[in-house]
Design an enzyme around this catalytic site. Structure first.
Site: not given
Ligand code: ATP
Ligand code: MG
Length: 395
Positions: A125, A54, A56
């Protein structure tokens, strides 16, 4: 604080890997006078040479301003107001830069406080998830040292790990997820903070935890993730029965099916095993152990039913992680159906009644996993798979 800027010659993001609709959204926001960047997992994956699942977007535009710019935009969430912009089946998440109270030791309560880009990354995070990418200038904007950590394969929290895990305990699960997925080293203080705070996970929403667990079962890295859960004592909180069985029968035996599950997901990038099958795969070695067999043609239906229930009852009632009644029903169905399949080993017959069951395919998926664990079940799987194919209504 001044960010470190990495120009195109200092990073390897191939612009053509960025979804053209995501570029369109950023471009329109920027042309309307706002700041807008790619952020989070998408930037991390691009820098790692992966294909992000994805994209964002973070922007200075407020939710209402975003909505006015895009007709295909929906605002969601009250506490955490976000814009979803849809292009056919794809949805992009566009969030306004937020300021978080990183010094606060309690769970995050205030979410809709707008901020500047720096504040927005400080509430994320891990450093590797705190990078912005500006497609217009082709620059990576780094306030948190994420680029350095990414290059060094290092997982570090943004801010003090103790505070950050208390604020949102799901971050501990996410730390293990990235460790399992990328094999990166974990910063010593983050590891210690996880060990010290693992009980805090019960303060988080079970739904979020379940979602992370199920996603990891589908990720191709389930074995290392569950091994980490066990090692950090998270498993005993999340799924106590499984942890007890880890101690009884050994981690390797209990998690044996995850190896097969991972192999499947690595081979089939666009296909996932059903989530109920993944749960069944976690439990199946316990059934095999209790019955002392790998095929059940000589086991009575009552025995398999009782054995299954004796495992599922505590797992579904005593765990922090709660599954739905329907999930429980389907997992039980998948497990007891294995005995029905195995009868074919004795009778050489396929029971036509089973083939008309609407949920037969998930039970056959479990037989597929078993056939990869035990060679002698291969012909049985092929027989049932073929019979179910013939049964399928022709389109
Ligand atoms: P994935 O590839 O599994 O989607 P991701 O890092 O993109 O991993 P997402 O859940 O899509 O995870 O979250 C997007 C972004 O939002 C993360 O990269 C991080 O910057 C932020 N984020 C997500 N969860 C948290 C959290 N619990 N606390 C702080 N920031 C978070
Ligand atoms: Mg993600």
């Amino acid at each position: 604080m001044q960010p470190h800027i990495y120009s195109q010659s200092q990073h390897n993001i191939p612009q053509e890997r960025i979804d053209s609709d995501a570029l369109f959204v950023i471009d329109r926001l920027q042309k309307a006078g706002h700041t807008a960047y790619l952020v989070g997992g998408g930037v991390r994956d691009l820098l790692m040479g992966l294909y992000p699942k994805d994209f964002d977007i973070s922007t200075s535009a407020k939710p209402e301003e975003i909505r006015r710019l895009f007709s295909n935009c929906l605002l969601i969430g009250r506490r955490f107001r976000l814009a979803h912009i849809r292009f056919g089946k794809k949805t992009f998440e566009v969030s306004t830069f937020r300021a978080g109270d990183t010094a606060e030791e309690s769970l995050i309560l205030r979410d809709n406080i707008w901020g500047v880009p720096e504040e927005d990354v400080l509430r994320r995070d891990f450093t590797i998830n705190g990078l912005f990418y500006d497609p217009q200038s082709a620059e990576v904007i780094d306030y948190v040292g994420g680029m350095h950590d990414l290059q060094n394969h290092f997982l570090r929290t943004i801010g003090d790990a103790n505070v950050r895990f208390k604020q949102d305990p799901v971050r501990m699960i996410r730390l293990l997820k990235f460790r399992a997925r990328f094999g990166f080293a974990i910063d010593e203080s983050a590891w210690q903070a996880l060990l010290d705070n693992h009980l805090e996970i019960t303060k988080s929403s079970p739904a979020r935890v379940i979602e992370e667990l199920l996603r990891m079962l589908e990720s191709g890295h389930a074995l290392s993730f569950f091994t980490l859960l066990e090692q950090t004592k998270m498993l005993t909180i999340l799924m106590r029965t499984l942890d007890e069985e880890c101690k009884n029968m050994g981690k390797k035996e209990l998690l044996a099916y995850l190896h097969i599950v991972d192999h499947f997901h690595k081979q089939h990038a666009d296909e996932k095993l059903d989530r109920t099958v993944l749960l069944a795969a976690l439990i199946f070695p316990i059934i095999e152990k209790k019955l002392g067999k790998v095929s059940f043609e000589d086991v009575s239906f009552t025995t398999i039913l009782k054995t299954t229930e004796s495992i599922l009852d505590p797992l579904f009632h005593q765990s922090f992680v709660q599954f739905t009644k329907r999930q429980r029903f389907l997992v039980e169905f998948i497990l007891v159906m294995q005995q029905r399949f195995d009868l074919t080993l004795k009778t050489s017959k396929i029971l036509p009644r089973l083939l008309s069951h609407p949920e037969k395919n998930i039970a056959i998926q479990m037989l597929f996993l078993r056939s990869h664990s035990h060679e002698l079940l291969r012909p049985l799987y092929r027989q049932w798979k073929e019979a179910s194919r013939q049964e399928a209504p022709s389109s």
